[in-house]
Design an enzyme around this catalytic site. Structure first.
Site: not given
Ligand code: AMP
Length: 398
Positions: A37, A378, A199, A355
């Site tokens: 950044r 975000g 999520k 991210g």
């Molecule tokens: P997010 O913050 O929602 O973009 O999620 C990112 C996170 O999702 C990363 O740290 C990944 O390790 C996690 N992730 C991706 N696929 C899976 C999965 N199948 N089960 C659990 N965590 C996951």
């Protein structure tokens, strides 16, 4: 909503107040561990130096919640910035008040000053008018180069523009807006979006906004399992966003009726525990045992997704395909990263939304091989949702 840019602003001898995004990770010894950044802000800062302006930089770092806290000081960032610019960067231990005033008054054209974390004051996140006016005192003109913070109406991103007449976009912000705005508003087709991550909550609005806009929407990662559950499949111990189950059903119905091609994984890598060394096997998404959880997409899915990507002329990617932080569950995410590099080489426009996907593409050493890696997680998601970012809206229109 085209905004004036730093190129249209007269900078010579001006006090140029710049909102940068220096929200970088620090280790326990307060050393900067990732300076992407800081590097990303250099074109704007160098332009001000070259034009003989005085660069007064402000940023937040972490969440100090309105209190002074050395753990969140920008002092180490001023040191790293000095190294990258190869010149002295002044630092003041506050962002408002007499010390700042004295330092700003002593600045010569071409000087660079970094102010202390704006979030040491409550007024920042409250977008307090008095605090905004205090900050605005340091600038004859204002440049916003902090795309990663533009989705928040805070004092240093929005409030300050009410007290300064000339408010323009910096180079980094311009690049973000060009790629996320212009390129994705008029995409060359086929246009494919790949979403993943844990999520589903943060991404429902993105999915809604992309239906009928993209030709293909690919969903992988943990969020895919909520869709599988919505289809009535057994998902074992895989991630489930119970509250979003109905929403996922609605989205599946919308996709059925839309022109958009919707792809979910067909096979997954499962394990009993959320551990890298938990014995893994690949199975069809129709056979997930109750005792296991899906942690990555399988080889058939990798082929399905990458074949689709190889046909695309515009790709936007946000969110990993699996738990890419663990070696044994990183294959799917890295396959997407590598395929993005290949299609970029073939002439496609590829945008990676901040991210975790930005981290993954950087780990794969491919950040330079895609068209654009957004610095704002975000903010890039809100952009994809079709929302107006307050930090952008506040700047002067062309
Ligand atoms: P997010 O913050 O929602 O973009 O999620 C990112 C996170 O999702 C990363 O740290 C990944 O390790 C996690 N992730 C991706 N696929 C899976 C999965 N199948 N089960 C659990 N965590 C996951």
């Amino acid at each position: 909503m085209k905004k004036i840019t730093i190129d249209e602003v007269h900078l010579k001898d001006k006090r140029v107040l710049v909102r940068v995004d220096f929200n970088v990770p620090l280790d326990e010894n307060l050393n900067v561990t990732n300076d992407i950044r800081i590097r990303a802000s250099l074109p704007t800062i160098n332009k001000i130096i070259k034009d003989g302006g005085k660069a007064i930089l402000m940023s937040h770092l972490g969440r100090p919640k309105g209190e002074r806290n050395t753990k969140f000081s920008l002092k180490p960032v001023s040191v790293r910035l000095g190294e990258l610019l190869n010149k002295e960067v002044k630092f003041v231990d506050d962002c408002i008040g007499e010390n700042v005033s004295a330092t700003v008054n002593s600045m010569k054209p071409g000087d660079v000053l970094l102010l202390e974390n704006v979030r040491f004051h409550e007024g920042e996140t409250k977008n307090d008018a008095e605090f905004s006016e205090e900050l605005a005192k340091w600038g004859d003109v204002y440049i916003d180069d902090a795309f990663g913070s533009a989705h928040r109406a805070h004092a240093s991103t929005e409030g300050v523009t009410r007290f300064i007449d000339t408010n323009a976009v910096g180079y980094l912000m311009k690049k973000e807006l060009d790629y996320l705005g212009t390129a994705l508003a008029n995409p060359e087709r086929p246009y494919c979006a790949v979403l993943g991550g844990a999520k589903i909550s943060g991404k429902i609005d993105v999915i809604n906004n992309l239906i009928n806009k993209v030709d293909t929407l690919i969903i992988g990662g943990g969020m895919a399992f909520t869709f599988f559950k919505a289809q009535g499949k057994e998902i074992g111990k895989s991630l489930l966003d119970e509250e979003k189950l109905e929403m996922a059903k609605d989205l599946l119905n919308k996709f059925d009726k839309s022109e958009t091609n919707f792809l979910l994984p067909v096979d997954v890598v499962v394990a009993e525990e959320f551990k890298n060394d938990s014995p893994a096997e690949t199975i069809s998404v129709n056979n997930i045992p109750a005792s296991k959880m899906g942690l990555d997409i399988g080889p058939e899915t990798i082929k399905l997704f990458t074949d689709e990507l190889l046909k695309s002329k515009t790709v936007v990617w946000n969110g990993p395909m699996g738990v890419f932080e663990m070696d044994n569950f990183a294959k799917g995410t890295f396959a997407v990263a590598e395929t993005l590099a290949i299609v970029t080489e073939k002439g496609a426009v590829t945008v990676v939304g901040g991210g975790d996907s930005a981290a993954a593409i950087s780990w794969a050493g491919l950040s330079d091989k895609v068209s654009h890696v957004s610095t704002g997680g975000g903010a890039s998601l809100e952009f994809l949702e079709g929302k107006t970012l307050p930090g952008v809206a506040a700047l002067n229109d062309v």
